[in-house]
Write a protein that holds these residues in place. Structure first.
Motif, PDB file in Angstrom:
ATOM      1  N   GLY A 135       0.812  -1.210   0.000  1.00  0.00           N
ATOM      2  CA  GLY A 135       0.000   0.000   0.000  1.00  0.00           C
ATOM      3  C   GLY A 135       0.843   1.256   0.000  1.00  0.00           C
ATOM      4  N   ALA A 136       1.893   1.273   0.837  1.00  0.00           N
ATOM      5  CA  ALA A 136       2.777   2.438   0.882  1.00  0.00           C
ATOM      6  C   ALA A 136       3.508   2.630  -0.439  1.00  0.00           C
ATOM      7  CB  ALA A 136       3.775   2.288   2.020  1.00  0.00           C
ATOM      8  N   ILE A 137       3.877   1.529  -1.091  1.00  0.00           N
ATOM      9  CA  ILE A 137       4.536   1.617  -2.401  1.00  0.00           C
ATOM     10  C   ILE A 137       3.572   2.192  -3.434  1.00  0.00           C
ATOM     11  CG2 ILE A 137       5.459   0.226  -4.309  1.00  0.00           C
ATOM     12  CD1 ILE A 137       6.725  -1.588  -2.137  1.00  0.00           C
ATOM     13  N   LEU A 138       2.318   1.782  -3.393  1.00  0.00           N
ATOM     14  CA  LEU A 138       1.317   2.343  -4.306  1.00  0.00           C
ATOM     15  C   LEU A 138       1.176   3.847  -4.092  1.00  0.00           C
ATOM     16  CD1 LEU A 138      -1.449  -0.403  -4.185  1.00  0.00           C
ATOM     17  CD2 LEU A 138      -0.295   0.398  -6.252  1.00  0.00           C
ATOM     18  N   ARG A 139       1.230   4.268  -2.835  1.00  0.00           N
ATOM     19  CA  ARG A 139       1.118   5.698  -2.534  1.00  0.00           C
ATOM     20  C   ARG A 139       2.291   6.458  -3.149  1.00  0.00           C
ATOM     21  NH1 ARG A 139       0.076   8.189   3.535  1.00  0.00           N
ATOM     22  NH2 ARG A 139      -0.159  10.382   2.903  1.00  0.00           N
ATOM     23  N   SER A 140       3.506   5.934  -3.005  1.00  0.00           N
ATOM     24  CA  SER A 140       4.675   6.559  -3.630  1.00  0.00           C
ATOM     25  C   SER A 140       4.567   6.513  -5.143  1.00  0.00           C
ATOM     26  CB  SER A 140       5.956   5.865  -3.171  1.00  0.00           C
ATOM     27  OG  SER A 140       6.180   6.063  -1.789  1.00  0.00           O
ATOM     28  N   ALA A 141       4.043   5.407  -5.673  1.00  0.00           N
ATOM     29  CA  ALA A 141       3.888   5.275  -7.124  1.00  0.00           C
ATOM     30  C   ALA A 141       2.971   6.362  -7.664  1.00  0.00           C
ATOM     31  CB  ALA A 141       3.337   3.889  -7.461  1.00  0.00           C
ATOM     32  N   ALA A 142       1.890   6.652  -6.940  1.00  0.00           N
ATOM     33  CA  ALA A 142       0.981   7.716  -7.367  1.00  0.00           C
ATOM     34  C   ALA A 142       1.667   9.070  -7.312  1.00  0.00           C
ATOM     35  CB  ALA A 142      -0.268   7.715  -6.493  1.00  0.00           C
ATOM     36  N   ALA A 143       2.477   9.276  -6.276  1.00  0.00           N
ATOM     37  CA  ALA A 143       3.142  10.564  -6.101  1.00  0.00           C
ATOM     38  C   ALA A 143       4.176  10.831  -7.192  1.00  0.00           C
ATOM     39  CB  ALA A 143       3.816  10.625  -4.729  1.00  0.00           C
ATOM     40  N   PHE A 144       4.818   9.771  -7.691  1.00  0.00           N
ATOM     41  CA  PHE A 144       5.898   9.949  -8.655  1.00  0.00           C
ATOM     42  C   PHE A 144       5.504   9.542 -10.078  1.00  0.00           C
ATOM     43  CE2 PHE A 144       8.208   9.669  -4.596  1.00  0.00           C
ATOM     44  CZ  PHE A 144       8.960  10.833  -4.685  1.00  0.00           C
TER      45      PHE A 144
END
Length: 268
Positions: A135-144
């Motif tokens: 989930g945290a990786i998905l959040r970073s993926a959305a940000a970048f």
């Protein structure tokens, strides 16, 4: 993944072994093919996602008022007012639901071809099993601006409320694909002109964003504790590491993903 492949991330695995899993919602309240998504950001994003089929929306009075300030009504599904004890019973007392939960069908999965029509790098996760990390990786993926995240079908968390909560809405905006064979998927990405880079602490060179300015990168991160598997490592075009000049030998995999994506976006 910037973690000591068989040393540093063992700490992550040990920490996770002492963390109790969030209870699954009551099966009677969760039909097959559906998931309870909870928490303000996750519920707001699900309600705003036209690709989501929504079935029920449960809110406390406070939760509904908070949601209304973020996403004005009418919503795609009518709210049912419940007390907090009902949500605690359904989702588990340790779930941080913030007075909001929506029952939704699982998202339809895109193909690799459809993902590659979107701009940005691709993330490939090699047996990362903790839903909070994914989930945290998905959040970073959305940000970048990541085009999509690919996980292995059998060794990755299901689409759950805890994963959606950790993603803070990003599960609705970043495609999450499940691949049966990860090595074969990397071959497909290469055939689509992606340069496959595996993050490995034992690599001889550091990840350097500007060096990939003319290439589309598929970044591969290994699982908690084990790092990249041998076949996955051998399927990469190159291996790279994050320089770690400080005293810590490793980063949590989700933190390593965020740092790596920032580096890939660096132009010079």
């Amino acid at each position: 993944m910037q973690d000591r492949a068989r040393e540093g991330l063992d700490r992550d695995r040990e920490e996770q072994s002492f963390t109790p899993r969030a209870p699954r919602p009551n099966a009677a309240d969760t039909p097959r093919g559906t998931v309870w998504i909870y928490g303000t950001h996750a519920v707001q994003a699900a309600l705003a996602n036209p690709a989501r089929r929504l079935r029920r929306l449960l809110t406390t009075e406070e939760g509904e008022a908070n949601l209304s300030t973020r996403l004005p009504q009418p919503w795609a599904v009518q709210a049912e007012t419940v007390d907090r004890a009902r949500l605690d019973q359904m989702l588990g007392r340790d779930s941080v639901h913030q007075g909001l939960a929506v029952l939704a069908d699982l998202l339809p999965q895109l193909t690799i071809g459809e993902v590659l029509e979107r701009p940005g790098p691709v993330l490939v996760l090699d047996q990362i099993t903790d839903p909070r990390n994914v989930g945290a990786i998905l959040r970073s993926a959305a940000a970048f601006g990541v085009a999509g995240v690919i996980v292995q079908e059998r060794h990755a968390p299901e689409e759950t409320g805890s994963l959606a909560k950790a993603a803070s809405g990003a599960l609705e905006t970043v495609p999450l694909l499940r691949a049966v064979n990860l090595a074969r998927t990397l071959v497909m990405l290469k055939a689509a002109d992606c340069w496959v880079v595996g993050l490995d602490a034992e690599a001889t060179q550091a990840l350097n964003g500007p060096s990939f300015a003319e290439r589309r990168v598929a970044l591969v991160l290994g699982g908690e504790g084990e790092g990249l598997r041998r076949l996955t490592r051998e399927s990469c075009d190159e291996l790279a590491k994050l320089p770690m000049p400080g005293e810590m030998e490793s980063l949590n995999v989700s933190a390593a993903a965020a740092v790596s994506l920032y580096e890939l976006g660096r132009k010079g």
